[in-house]
Design a protein around this motif. Structure first.
Motif, mmCIF file in Angstrom:
data_model
loop_
_atom_site.group_PDB
_atom_site.id
_atom_site.type_symbol
_atom_site.label_atom_id
_atom_site.label_comp_id
_atom_site.label_asym_id
_atom_site.label_seq_id
_atom_site.Cartn_x
_atom_site.Cartn_y
_atom_site.Cartn_z
ATOM 1 N N VAL A 12 0.598 -1.542 -0.098
ATOM 2 C CA VAL A 12 -0.097 -0.220 0.008
ATOM 3 C C VAL A 12 0.902 0.906 0.017
ATOM 4 C CG1 VAL A 12 -1.674 1.417 1.470
ATOM 5 C CG2 VAL A 12 -2.056 -1.073 1.047
ATOM 6 N N ASP A 13 1.618 1.410 0.865
ATOM 7 C CA ASP A 13 2.611 2.447 0.748
ATOM 8 C C ASP A 13 3.405 2.372 -0.721
ATOM 9 O OD1 ASP A 13 2.021 3.010 3.594
ATOM 10 O OD2 ASP A 13 3.717 1.657 4.068
ATOM 11 N N GLN A 14 3.751 1.833 -1.105
ATOM 12 C CA GLN A 14 4.717 1.550 -2.325
ATOM 13 C C GLN A 14 3.565 2.208 -3.084
ATOM 14 O OE1 GLN A 14 6.499 -1.629 -3.687
ATOM 15 N NE2 GLN A 14 8.223 -1.474 -2.215
ATOM 16 N N VAL A 15 2.438 1.288 -3.777
ATOM 17 C CA VAL A 15 1.536 1.880 -4.288
ATOM 18 C C VAL A 15 1.245 3.509 -4.204
ATOM 19 C CG1 VAL A 15 -0.999 2.325 -5.415
ATOM 20 C CG2 VAL A 15 0.659 -0.019 -4.800
ATOM 21 N N ILE A 16 0.996 4.278 -2.888
ATOM 22 C CA ILE A 16 0.161 5.443 -2.905
ATOM 23 C C ILE A 16 1.460 6.252 -2.697
ATOM 24 C CG2 ILE A 16 0.235 7.367 -0.743
ATOM 25 C CD1 ILE A 16 -1.830 5.017 0.805
ATOM 26 N N ARG A 17 2.820 6.129 -2.428
ATOM 27 C CA ARG A 17 3.848 6.852 -3.389
ATOM 28 C C ARG A 17 4.318 7.069 -4.820
ATOM 29 N NH1 ARG A 17 7.030 4.100 0.854
ATOM 30 N NH2 ARG A 17 7.593 2.916 -0.826
ATOM 31 N N ASN A 18 4.502 5.850 -5.578
ATOM 32 C CA ASN A 18 4.223 5.502 -6.624
ATOM 33 C C ASN A 18 2.782 5.967 -7.684
ATOM 34 O OD1 ASN A 18 6.693 4.438 -6.618
ATOM 35 N ND2 ASN A 18 5.364 2.368 -7.006
ATOM 36 N N ASN A 19 2.347 6.928 -6.905
ATOM 37 C CA ASN A 19 0.784 7.569 -7.471
ATOM 38 C C ASN A 19 0.646 8.974 -6.957
ATOM 39 O OD1 ASN A 19 -2.149 6.952 -8.133
ATOM 40 N ND2 ASN A 19 -2.053 8.678 -6.183
ATOM 41 N N ASN A 20 1.561 9.185 -5.898
ATOM 42 C CA ASN A 20 1.684 10.341 -5.722
ATOM 43 C C ASN A 20 3.204 11.248 -7.135
ATOM 44 O OD1 ASN A 20 -0.525 10.175 -4.208
ATOM 45 N ND2 ASN A 20 1.575 10.986 -1.967
ATOM 46 N N ALA A 21 3.975 10.200 -7.523
ATOM 47 C CA ALA A 21 5.161 10.838 -8.141
ATOM 48 C C ALA A 21 4.165 10.664 -9.659
ATOM 49 C CB ALA A 21 5.879 9.890 -8.106
ATOM 50 N N GLU A 22 3.648 9.448 -9.799
ATOM 51 C CA GLU A 22 2.705 9.503 -11.350
ATOM 52 C C GLU A 22 1.783 8.710 -11.084
ATOM 53 O OE1 GLU A 22 4.621 7.573 -15.380
ATOM 54 O OE2 GLU A 22 5.993 8.072 -13.859
ATOM 55 N N PRO A 23 1.021 9.885 -11.054
ATOM 56 C CA PRO A 23 -0.895 8.997 -11.284
ATOM 57 C C PRO A 23 -1.020 8.853 -12.667
ATOM 58 C CG PRO A 23 -0.827 11.991 -10.560
ATOM 59 C CD PRO A 23 0.680 11.349 -11.239
ATOM 60 N N SER A 24 -1.117 7.364 -12.335
ATOM 61 C CA SER A 24 -1.486 6.465 -13.371
ATOM 62 C C SER A 24 -2.932 5.534 -13.288
ATOM 63 C CB SER A 24 -0.347 5.414 -13.231
ATOM 64 O OG SER A 24 -0.526 4.329 -12.050
ATOM 65 N N VAL A 79 -4.041 8.403 2.458
ATOM 66 C CA VAL A 79 -4.260 8.981 0.273
ATOM 67 C C VAL A 79 -3.780 10.803 1.635
ATOM 68 C CG1 VAL A 79 -4.507 10.215 -1.203
ATOM 69 C CG2 VAL A 79 -5.068 8.187 -0.090
ATOM 70 N N GLY A 80 -2.450 11.327 1.503
ATOM 71 C CA GLY A 80 -2.419 12.208 1.944
ATOM 72 C C GLY A 80 -3.264 13.931 1.393
ATOM 73 N N GLU A 81 -2.668 14.950 2.317
ATOM 74 C CA GLU A 81 -3.529 16.138 1.541
ATOM 75 C C GLU A 81 -2.719 16.369 0.276
ATOM 76 O OE1 GLU A 81 -3.455 20.357 3.673
ATOM 77 O OE2 GLU A 81 -4.123 18.975 4.611
ATOM 78 N N THR A 82 -1.307 16.068 0.224
ATOM 79 C CA THR A 82 -0.809 16.550 -0.737
ATOM 80 C C THR A 82 -0.368 15.052 -1.958
ATOM 81 O OG1 THR A 82 1.242 15.222 0.310
ATOM 82 C CG2 THR A 82 0.929 17.629 0.423
ATOM 83 N N SER A 83 -1.388 14.513 -1.802
ATOM 84 C CA SER A 83 -1.911 12.970 -2.727
ATOM 85 C C SER A 83 -2.604 13.877 -4.064
ATOM 86 C CB SER A 83 -1.814 11.833 -1.294
ATOM 87 O OG SER A 83 -0.754 11.364 -0.679
ATOM 88 N N ILE A 90 -6.743 7.949 -5.616
ATOM 89 C CA ILE A 90 -5.718 7.005 -6.178
ATOM 90 C C ILE A 90 -7.207 5.822 -6.334
ATOM 91 C CG2 ILE A 90 -5.684 5.862 -3.208
ATOM 92 C CD1 ILE A 90 -3.090 4.860 -4.753
ATOM 93 N N GLN A 91 -7.144 5.300 -7.280
ATOM 94 C CA GLN A 91 -7.753 4.134 -7.178
ATOM 95 C C GLN A 91 -7.198 2.794 -7.139
ATOM 96 O OE1 GLN A 91 -10.439 4.315 -10.636
ATOM 97 N NE2 GLN A 91 -10.781 6.200 -10.495
ATOM 98 N N LEU A 92 -7.716 2.071 -5.728
ATOM 99 C CA LEU A 92 -6.947 0.539 -5.110
ATOM 100 C C LEU A 92 -7.497 -0.448 -5.196
ATOM 101 C CD1 LEU A 92 -4.226 -0.007 -4.269
ATOM 102 C CD2 LEU A 92 -4.431 0.620 -2.042
ATOM 103 N N ALA A 93 -7.218 -1.714 -5.557
ATOM 104 C CA ALA A 93 -8.293 -2.978 -4.949
ATOM 105 C C ALA A 93 -6.524 -4.067 -3.965
ATOM 106 C CB ALA A 93 -8.617 -3.030 -5.949
ATOM 107 N N ILE A 94 -7.569 -4.124 -3.233
ATOM 108 C CA ILE A 94 -6.559 -4.701 -3.063
ATOM 109 C C ILE A 94 -7.640 -6.102 -2.454
ATOM 110 C CG2 ILE A 94 -5.607 -5.888 -0.551
ATOM 111 C CD1 ILE A 94 -5.999 -2.513 0.572
ATOM 112 N N VAL A 95 -6.857 -7.271 -3.310
ATOM 113 C CA VAL A 95 -7.877 -8.179 -3.824
ATOM 114 C C VAL A 95 -6.936 -9.721 -2.561
ATOM 115 C CG1 VAL A 95 -8.736 -10.279 -5.573
ATOM 116 C CG2 VAL A 95 -7.741 -7.212 -5.762
ATOM 117 N N GLY A 96 -7.773 -10.428 -2.069
ATOM 118 C CA GLY A 96 -7.037 -11.236 -1.753
ATOM 119 C C GLY A 96 -7.134 -12.708 -2.569
ATOM 120 N N GLY A 97 -6.869 -13.838 -1.754
ATOM 121 C CA GLY A 97 -6.786 -14.821 -2.603
ATOM 122 C C GLY A 97 -5.456 -15.760 -3.797
#
Length: 167
Positions: free
Chosen positions: A12-24, A49-53, A56-63
């Motif tokens: 999750v932390d990596q996704v948020i960091r990468n999304n802030n650097a380059e929203p995709s 997802v902080g104030e400077t972010s 984001i569209q994020l899915a966490i899928v188990g299984g």
């Protein structure tokens, strides 16, 4: 992300960091079968997802099986478990920009909310807590939940504060 992370939180932390650097756009975290536990008093999965972010569209899928990620996830939500050990929330999603979070195909169990939501006196969300933290305007966190089991989650309030919403 190409390489597996040791915890859901690290992914999750990596996704948020990468999304802030380059929203995709859409991000999917595939979670292998097993039981995931946190440490300390924070949520096992803390999506902040902080104030400077950017939103984001994020899915966490188990299984998923760790030996073959390409097979697709199991439809059995008990194969991937977020176990909060009666000491913390399972999933906490806080957003300032409008965001969409999806949780799929897992079990969230033994969650405990014994601290109020920041800036309020309300105790809620033992297994799952989702809220917007924008200081001056209404924004929305859209939470999509499918094939998720909530089990043995609870909320413990204090004094005359509102308490509810264990799941």
């Amino acid at each position: 992300l190409a390489a597996p992370c040791p915890t859901i939180q690290q992914a999750v932390d990596q996704v948020i960091r990468n999304n802030n650097a380059e929203p995709s756009g859409n991000h999917i975290i595939r979670v292998a079968e097993g039981t995931y536990q946190g440490s300390g008093t924070s949520a096992v999965v803390d999506i902040n997802v902080g104030e400077t972010s950017s939103s984001i569209q994020l899915a966490i899928v188990g299984g998923y099986t760790s030996s073959n990620w390409g097979l697709g996830p199991s439809l059995n939500p008990s194969s991937t478990i977020i176990d909060d050990q009666n000491t913390r929330r399972g999933v906490r999603a806080i957003s300032v920009p409008e965001s969409t979070i999806s949780i799929q195909k897992l079990t969230i169990q033994n969650g405990l909310a014994n601290t109020p939501i920041p800036t309020t006196t309300q105790f809620t969300g033992g297994g799952l807590l989702c809220y917007s933290d924008h200081p001056s305007q209404p924004v929305f966190v859209t939470m999509n939940v499918s094939h998720v089991v909530f089990k043995n989650n609870r909320v413990v309030g204090a004094g005359s504060s509102l308490a509810g919403g264990g799941g």
